[in-house]
Scaffold this motif. Structure first.
Motif, PDB file in Angstrom:
ATOM      1  N   ALA A   5       0.850  -1.189   0.000  1.00 58.79           N
ATOM      2  CA  ALA A   5       0.000   0.000   0.000  1.00 58.79           C
ATOM      3  C   ALA A   5       0.884   1.237   0.000  1.00 58.79           C
ATOM      4  O   ALA A   5       1.933   1.269   0.633  1.00 58.79           O
ATOM      5  N   LYS A   6       0.470   2.238  -0.748  1.00 61.43           N
ATOM      6  CA  LYS A   6       1.192   3.510  -0.796  1.00 61.43           C
ATOM      7  C   LYS A   6       0.220   4.620  -0.431  1.00 61.43           C
ATOM      8  O   LYS A   6      -0.986   4.436  -0.463  1.00 61.43           O
ATOM      9  N   TRP A   7       0.774   5.778  -0.100  1.00 68.41           N
ATOM     10  CA  TRP A   7      -0.064   6.933   0.241  1.00 68.41           C
ATOM     11  C   TRP A   7      -0.396   7.722  -1.023  1.00 68.41           C
ATOM     12  O   TRP A   7       0.493   8.020  -1.810  1.00 68.41           O
ATOM     13  N   TYR A   8      -1.673   8.033  -1.186  1.00 63.31           N
ATOM     14  CA  TYR A   8      -2.137   8.848  -2.306  1.00 63.31           C
ATOM     15  C   TYR A   8      -2.877  10.050  -1.736  1.00 63.31           C
ATOM     16  O   TYR A   8      -3.348  10.026  -0.602  1.00 63.31           O
ATOM     17  N   VAL A   9      -2.988  11.091  -2.541  1.00 67.15           N
ATOM     18  CA  VAL A   9      -3.696  12.289  -2.099  1.00 67.15           C
ATOM     19  C   VAL A   9      -4.955  12.453  -2.941  1.00 67.15           C
ATOM     20  O   VAL A   9      -4.897  12.439  -4.169  1.00 67.15           O
ATOM     21  N   GLY A  15     -13.624  21.912   3.170  1.00 68.81           N
ATOM     22  CA  GLY A  15     -14.551  21.748   4.280  1.00 68.81           C
ATOM     23  C   GLY A  15     -15.173  20.357   4.342  1.00 68.81           C
ATOM     24  O   GLY A  15     -15.864  20.022   5.291  1.00 68.81           O
ATOM     25  N   TYR A  16     -14.925  19.525   3.317  1.00 71.21           N
ATOM     26  CA  TYR A  16     -15.503  18.179   3.270  1.00 71.21           C
ATOM     27  C   TYR A  16     -14.514  17.099   3.698  1.00 71.21           C
ATOM     28  O   TYR A  16     -14.832  15.921   3.635  1.00 71.21           O
ATOM     29  N   GLU A  17     -13.286  17.511   4.102  1.00 70.61           N
ATOM     30  CA  GLU A  17     -12.226  16.535   4.367  1.00 70.61           C
ATOM     31  C   GLU A  17     -12.662  15.442   5.343  1.00 70.61           C
ATOM     32  O   GLU A  17     -12.480  14.256   5.085  1.00 70.61           O
ATOM     33  N   ASN A  18     -13.239  15.852   6.487  1.00 67.57           N
ATOM     34  CA  ASN A  18     -13.632  14.861   7.499  1.00 67.57           C
ATOM     35  C   ASN A  18     -14.808  14.004   7.047  1.00 67.57           C
ATOM     36  O   ASN A  18     -14.871  12.818   7.361  1.00 67.57           O
ATOM     37  N   LYS A  19     -15.734  14.606   6.284  1.00 64.68           N
ATOM     38  CA  LYS A  19     -16.876  13.851   5.733  1.00 64.68           C
ATOM     39  C   LYS A  19     -16.356  12.801   4.750  1.00 64.68           C
ATOM     40  O   LYS A  19     -16.810  11.656   4.765  1.00 64.68           O
ATOM     41  N   VAL A  20     -15.420  13.216   3.896  1.00 69.26           N
ATOM     42  CA  VAL A  20     -14.847  12.301   2.910  1.00 69.26           C
ATOM     43  C   VAL A  20     -14.164  11.134   3.626  1.00 69.26           C
ATOM     44  O   VAL A  20     -14.370   9.969   3.280  1.00 69.26           O
ATOM     45  N   LYS A  21     -13.387  11.452   4.657  1.00 71.63           N
ATOM     46  CA  LYS A  21     -12.689  10.417   5.433  1.00 71.63           C
ATOM     47  C   LYS A  21     -13.712   9.421   5.995  1.00 71.63           C
ATOM     48  O   LYS A  21     -13.562   8.210   5.839  1.00 71.63           O
ATOM     49  N   VAL A  58      -5.536  25.078  18.869  1.00 68.62           N
ATOM     50  CA  VAL A  58      -6.564  24.445  18.052  1.00 68.62           C
ATOM     51  C   VAL A  58      -5.904  23.598  16.969  1.00 68.62           C
ATOM     52  O   VAL A  58      -4.765  23.846  16.582  1.00 68.62           O
ATOM     53  N   LYS A  59      -6.622  22.583  16.520  1.00 70.13           N
ATOM     54  CA  LYS A  59      -6.129  21.745  15.418  1.00 70.13           C
ATOM     55  C   LYS A  59      -6.579  22.395  14.121  1.00 70.13           C
ATOM     56  O   LYS A  59      -7.731  22.782  13.985  1.00 70.13           O
ATOM     57  N   ARG A  60      -5.643  22.521  13.198  1.00 66.82           N
ATOM     58  CA  ARG A  60      -5.975  23.112  11.913  1.00 66.82           C
ATOM     59  C   ARG A  60      -5.507  22.170  10.804  1.00 66.82           C
ATOM     60  O   ARG A  60      -4.463  21.527  10.928  1.00 66.82           O
ATOM     61  N   LYS A  61      -6.279  22.115   9.732  1.00 66.43           N
ATOM     62  CA  LYS A  61      -5.886  21.256   8.613  1.00 66.43           C
ATOM     63  C   LYS A  61      -4.625  21.834   7.969  1.00 66.43           C
ATOM     64  O   LYS A  61      -4.569  23.019   7.685  1.00 66.43           O
ATOM     65  N   ILE A  62      -3.634  20.987   7.768  1.00 62.26           N
ATOM     66  CA  ILE A  62      -2.394  21.438   7.135  1.00 62.26           C
ATOM     67  C   ILE A  62      -2.630  21.639   5.644  1.00 62.26           C
ATOM     68  O   ILE A  62      -2.105  22.556   5.038  1.00 62.26           O
ATOM     69  N   PHE A  63      -3.445  20.757   5.040  1.00 62.02           N
ATOM     70  CA  PHE A  63      -3.720  20.828   3.609  1.00 62.02           C
ATOM     71  C   PHE A  63      -5.222  20.866   3.374  1.00 62.02           C
ATOM     72  O   PHE A  63      -5.819  19.842   3.044  1.00 62.02           O
ATOM     73  N   PRO A  64      -5.845  22.046   3.547  1.00 59.22           N
ATOM     74  CA  PRO A  64      -7.299  22.113   3.333  1.00 59.22           C
ATOM     75  C   PRO A  64      -7.647  21.661   1.913  1.00 59.22           C
ATOM     76  O   PRO A  64      -6.962  22.011   0.967  1.00 59.22           O
ATOM     77  N   GLY A  65      -8.694  20.859   1.809  1.00 59.73           N
ATOM     78  CA  GLY A  65      -9.119  20.386   0.490  1.00 59.73           C
ATOM     79  C   GLY A  65      -8.447  19.095   0.058  1.00 59.73           C
ATOM     80  O   GLY A  65      -8.627  18.651  -1.071  1.00 59.73           O
ATOM     81  N   TYR A  66      -7.681  18.472   0.979  1.00 61.85           N
ATOM     82  CA  TYR A  66      -7.006  17.217   0.628  1.00 61.85           C
ATOM     83  C   TYR A  66      -7.139  16.191   1.736  1.00 61.85           C
ATOM     84  O   TYR A  66      -7.177  16.528   2.912  1.00 61.85           O
ATOM     85  N   VAL A  87     -15.277  13.951  -3.106  1.00 60.05           N
ATOM     86  CA  VAL A  87     -13.955  13.755  -3.724  1.00 60.05           C
ATOM     87  C   VAL A  87     -14.021  14.264  -5.160  1.00 60.05           C
ATOM     88  O   VAL A  87     -14.906  13.885  -5.919  1.00 60.05           O
ATOM     89  N   THR A  88     -13.072  15.128  -5.526  1.00 60.98           N
ATOM     90  CA  THR A  88     -13.072  15.648  -6.897  1.00 60.98           C
ATOM     91  C   THR A  88     -12.035  14.940  -7.762  1.00 60.98           C
ATOM     92  O   THR A  88     -12.006  15.108  -8.963  1.00 60.98           O
ATOM     93  N   GLY A  89     -11.167  14.144  -7.144  1.00 64.17           N
ATOM     94  CA  GLY A  89     -10.183  13.396  -7.920  1.00 64.17           C
ATOM     95  C   GLY A  89      -8.928  13.127  -7.122  1.00 64.17           C
ATOM     96  O   GLY A  89      -8.811  13.533  -5.965  1.00 64.17           O
ATOM     97  N   PHE A  90      -8.006  12.431  -7.760  1.00 58.77           N
ATOM     98  CA  PHE A  90      -6.712  12.163  -7.139  1.00 58.77           C
ATOM     99  C   PHE A  90      -5.712  13.205  -7.609  1.00 58.77           C
ATOM    100  O   PHE A  90      -5.863  13.772  -8.689  1.00 58.77           O
ATOM    101  N   VAL A  91      -4.667  13.416  -6.812  1.00 60.27           N
ATOM    102  CA  VAL A  91      -3.603  14.320  -7.230  1.00 60.27           C
ATOM    103  C   VAL A  91      -2.638  13.515  -8.099  1.00 60.27           C
ATOM    104  O   VAL A  91      -2.171  12.444  -7.704  1.00 60.27           O
ATOM    105  N   GLY A  92      -2.377  14.044  -9.285  1.00 55.90           N
ATOM    106  CA  GLY A  92      -1.491  13.359 -10.234  1.00 55.90           C
ATOM    107  C   GLY A  92      -1.805  13.884 -11.622  1.00 55.90           C
ATOM    108  O   GLY A  92      -2.847  14.510 -11.837  1.00 55.90           O
ATOM    109  N   PRO A  93      -0.917  13.637 -12.592  1.00 60.52           N
ATOM    110  CA  PRO A  93      -1.149  14.141 -13.950  1.00 60.52           C
ATOM    111  C   PRO A  93      -2.346  13.436 -14.582  1.00 60.52           C
ATOM    112  O   PRO A  93      -2.479  12.227 -14.464  1.00 60.52           O
ATOM    113  N   GLY A  94      -3.220  14.211 -15.204  1.00 60.93           N
ATOM    114  CA  GLY A  94      -4.432  13.639 -15.776  1.00 60.93           C
ATOM    115  C   GLY A  94      -5.260  13.133 -14.622  1.00 60.93           C
ATOM    116  O   GLY A  94      -5.448  13.812 -13.631  1.00 60.93           O
ATOM    117  N   SER A  95      -5.727  11.910 -14.717  1.00 61.10           N
ATOM    118  CA  SER A  95      -6.466  11.359 -13.584  1.00 61.10           C
ATOM    119  C   SER A  95      -5.685  10.186 -13.001  1.00 61.10           C
ATOM    120  O   SER A  95      -6.209   9.372 -12.278  1.00 61.10           O
TER     121      SER A  95
END
Length: 174
Positions: A5-9, A15-21, A58-66, A87-95
């Motif tokens: 397993a690898k980490w992907y973004v 504002g949806y980060e926690n809902k997405v999780k 306070v806890k703050r998101k380091i990368f809002p929107g990810y 989720v609007t997509g993965f981070v990377g070229p194209g999709s």
């Protein structure tokens, strides 16, 4: 398909980060694919805010929107994440999702990256290749795998002086 397993973004609506999780975790549980999607994180940092003359941490998101996700990338895991609401997509070229490097994972603080060592030992002669001590060489006196630091004894001002550098800042001398 790689077994590791690898980490992907994944990019989310702000504002949806926690809902997405939560939604991905629920999908993983419902489908029984804990082996594919292993961890979902919203990287947070402690920030001191002042409110009405009071300092508060306070806890703050380091990368809002990810959201960062540790997963084995295949059609099923891709589909589950990609089709999660918010989720609007993965981070990377194209999709095409691109996994984070070990260095990026370590910097994000989502996981302590365990390395199989650096192929150097205490007593090895090394040259410092970057940073303020670049060009100096000496013997390794200590290796800290946990912090990914090496202590090199360099000759400076006519005596041995310890210099702490990152793993990537040294090369062994023949």
């Amino acid at each position: 398909m790689a077994d590791e397993a690898k980490w992907y973004v994944a990019h989310t609506y702000s504002g949806y980060e926690n809902k997405v999780k939560a939604n991905i975790e629920k999908s993983v549980e419902n489908r029984g694919i804990e082996n594919l999607i292993q961890k979902i994180e919203v990287p947070l940092e402690d920030v001191v805010e002042e409110k009405n003359g009071q300092e508060k941490v306070v806890k703050r998101k380091i990368f809002p929107g990810y959201v960062v996700i540790k997963m084995i990338m295949n059609d099923e895991s891709w589909y589950v994440v990609r089709n999660t609401r918010g989720v609007t997509g993965f981070v990377g070229p194209g999709s095409k999702p691109v996994p984070l490097s070990d260095e990026e994972v370590a910097k994000m603080g989502v996981e302590t990256v365990r390395h199989k060592g650096i192929g150097m030992e205490v007593g090895d002669n090394v040259e410092i290749t970057s940073g303020p001590m670049e060009g100096f060489s000496g013997k390794i006196s200590e290796i800290d795998n946990e912090r990914r630091k090496i202590t090199v004894m360099v000759a400076m001002f006519g005596r041995e002086t310890p210099a702490e550098v990152d793993f990537g800042q040294v090369k062994t001398l023949g």
